[in-house]
Design a protein around this motif. Structure first.
Motif, short mmCIF file in Angstrom:
data_model
loop_
_atom_site.label_atom_id
_atom_site.label_comp_id
_atom_site.label_asym_id
_atom_site.label_seq_id
_atom_site.Cartn_x
_atom_site.Cartn_y
_atom_site.Cartn_z
N PHE A 38 85.31 -64.23 53.07
CA PHE A 38 86.13 -63.72 54.16
C PHE A 38 87.52 -63.32 53.68
CE2 PHE A 38 82.69 -65.15 56.63
CZ PHE A 38 82.78 -64.52 57.85
N ARG A 39 88.04 -63.98 52.67
CA ARG A 39 89.34 -63.57 52.14
C ARG A 39 89.24 -62.19 51.49
NH1 ARG A 39 90.31 -67.82 49.54
NH2 ARG A 39 89.52 -67.20 47.49
N VAL A 40 88.23 -61.99 50.65
CA VAL A 40 88.05 -60.70 49.99
C VAL A 40 87.78 -59.60 51.01
CG1 VAL A 40 86.54 -59.39 48.44
CG2 VAL A 40 87.28 -61.68 47.80
N ALA A 41 86.94 -59.89 52.01
CA ALA A 41 86.63 -58.89 53.03
C ALA A 41 87.87 -58.54 53.85
CB ALA A 41 85.52 -59.40 53.94
N GLY A 179 85.85 -48.53 62.15
CA GLY A 179 85.95 -48.44 60.70
C GLY A 179 86.26 -49.77 60.06
N ALA A 180 87.18 -50.55 60.66
CA ALA A 180 87.54 -51.85 60.10
C ALA A 180 86.35 -52.80 60.10
CB ALA A 180 88.71 -52.44 60.88
N VAL A 181 85.57 -52.78 61.20
CA VAL A 181 84.40 -53.65 61.26
C VAL A 181 83.38 -53.27 60.20
CG1 VAL A 181 82.38 -54.22 62.67
CG2 VAL A 181 84.66 -54.30 63.67
N MET A 182 83.17 -51.97 59.98
CA MET A 182 82.23 -51.54 58.95
C MET A 182 82.69 -51.97 57.56
SD MET A 182 80.55 -47.86 59.87
CE MET A 182 82.08 -46.96 60.13
N VAL A 183 83.97 -51.78 57.28
CA VAL A 183 84.50 -52.17 55.97
C VAL A 183 84.37 -53.67 55.77
CG1 VAL A 183 86.58 -52.31 54.54
CG2 VAL A 183 86.05 -50.20 55.77
N PHE A 184 84.78 -54.44 56.78
CA PHE A 184 84.71 -55.90 56.67
C PHE A 184 83.27 -56.36 56.49
CE2 PHE A 184 84.30 -60.19 58.17
CZ PHE A 184 85.45 -60.83 57.71
N SER A 185 82.36 -55.84 57.30
CA SER A 185 80.97 -56.28 57.26
C SER A 185 80.32 -55.96 55.93
CB SER A 185 80.18 -55.63 58.40
OG SER A 185 80.75 -55.94 59.65
N LEU A 186 80.51 -54.74 55.45
CA LEU A 186 79.87 -54.32 54.21
C LEU A 186 80.48 -55.02 53.00
CD1 LEU A 186 79.45 -50.52 54.96
CD2 LEU A 186 77.65 -52.26 54.86
N THR A 187 81.79 -55.30 53.05
CA THR A 187 82.41 -56.04 51.95
C THR A 187 81.93 -57.47 51.92
OG1 THR A 187 84.40 -54.66 52.12
CG2 THR A 187 84.60 -56.72 50.90
N ALA A 188 81.87 -58.11 53.09
CA ALA A 188 81.44 -59.51 53.16
C ALA A 188 80.00 -59.68 52.72
CB ALA A 188 81.62 -60.04 54.59
N SER A 189 79.16 -58.70 53.02
CA SER A 189 77.74 -58.81 52.66
C SER A 189 77.40 -58.14 51.34
CB SER A 189 76.88 -58.19 53.78
OG SER A 189 77.21 -56.83 53.96
N PRO A 194 80.72 -57.62 43.92
CA PRO A 194 81.12 -58.95 43.44
C PRO A 194 80.39 -59.37 42.16
CG PRO A 194 80.69 -59.00 45.79
CD PRO A 194 80.21 -57.67 45.30
N ALA A 195 79.12 -58.98 42.04
CA ALA A 195 78.35 -59.36 40.85
C ALA A 195 78.88 -58.68 39.60
CB ALA A 195 76.87 -59.03 41.06
N LEU A 196 79.24 -57.40 39.69
CA LEU A 196 79.67 -56.65 38.51
C LEU A 196 81.16 -56.80 38.23
CD1 LEU A 196 77.65 -53.32 38.91
CD2 LEU A 196 77.13 -55.30 37.47
N LEU A 205 79.15 -64.95 49.30
CA LEU A 205 77.87 -65.36 49.87
C LEU A 205 76.73 -64.43 49.49
CD1 LEU A 205 78.84 -66.63 53.44
CD2 LEU A 205 78.46 -67.93 51.35
N GLY A 206 77.00 -63.14 49.31
CA GLY A 206 75.95 -62.21 48.92
C GLY A 206 75.31 -62.59 47.58
N PRO A 207 76.10 -62.70 46.51
CA PRO A 207 75.55 -63.13 45.22
C PRO A 207 74.96 -64.54 45.26
CG PRO A 207 77.66 -62.04 44.89
CD PRO A 207 77.49 -62.22 46.38
#
Length: 253
Positions: A38-41, A179-189, A194-196, A205-207
């Protein structure tokens, strides 16, 4: 989704249990992963809003040529695979990458900076990938604003800041919120970025879900992580929609 939810409430012997959720919320490692996610998102969303609003204004209010050039520049990155863009940032930010090599050659630093495999790199890569998803709906929302309301406000003595905060911003909130919800959701998931760019140093949480599913083969716990992430993102999206709706109604009143 139904199968994922069902799996998350299962145990290895097939019985129904809350064991996976108890394990998640009782382990500080996964709670830290949730906070990191959530911090990164949030940081990515804030940066996208700061960069995306002026860009959206220029596209919506600029000359036809200026708008076309900026729109093309915004859309073109969407045509490049996320993995390719993430690998591009590893080349730029690595210890022998363009940034460190240039700074060392210029004598500005004595040793390469650690600007890869941390939250900074993940946020930077996420902004690069998801910024267009904020600009496109925001630009459409700004274009729908009746310019005569802004002209009327200026006629009544409002300065540029007053016009922006009392006319332009409230009426563009639907696009900004979407737009903010899309950015937040896609970043969080997100998983690839994050892997690369975060490696083993940024646990989101995704990785973590991918690790449980494909490395540990603990499908029940991996499904629980996915469900928790989905619910948390849904709560954030619903909260943003509720708050923006309140502001929109206040602005109309």
């Amino acid at each position: 989704m139904a199968q994922t939810i069902s799996t998350s409430f299962s145990t290895h012997d097939g019985s129904i249990s809350l064991l996976q959720y108890v394990r998640f919320f009782s382990d500080t490692f996964y709670l830290r992963g949730t906070l990191t996610t959530f911090r990164v998102a949030t940081e990515t969303t804030v940066v996208c809003v700061v960069l995306g609003y002026p860009l959206s204004l220029l596209i919506a209010r600029g000359t036809p040529l200026q708008s076309q050039i900026l729109m093309i520049a915004t859309i073109i990155p969407l045509m490049v695979n996320v993995v390719v863009r993430a690998y591009g940032w590893t080349i730029i930010l690595g210890r022998t990458g363009i940034v460190n090599t240039s700074l060392v050659s210029a004598g500005l630093i004595d040793a390469p900076l650690r600007i890869l495999y941390n939250e900074f790199a993940v946020v930077l890569g996420s902004v690069h990938v998801f910024l267009p998803l904020l600009v496109l709906p925001l630009r459409a929302s700004i274009e729908k604003i009746d310019r005569r309301t802004e002209e009327a406000a200026r006629t009544l003595g409002a300065n540029s800041l007053q016009v922006f905060f009392r006319i332009t911003l409230p009426q563009s909130l639907p696009g900004l919120a979407a737009g903010a919800v899309m950015v937040f959701s896609l970043t969080a998931s997100s998983f690839v970025i994050p892997a690369l760019l975060g490696g083993d140093f940024v646990k989101m949480l995704g990785p973590l879900a991918e690790e449980q599913l494909l490395s540990v083969f603990d499908w029940e716990f991996g499904a629980a992580i996915a469900v928790i992430l989905t619910v948390l993102i849904g709560v954030v999206a619903g909260t943003v929609a509720f708050i923006s709706g309140k502001f929109i109604r206040i602005g109309r009143d």
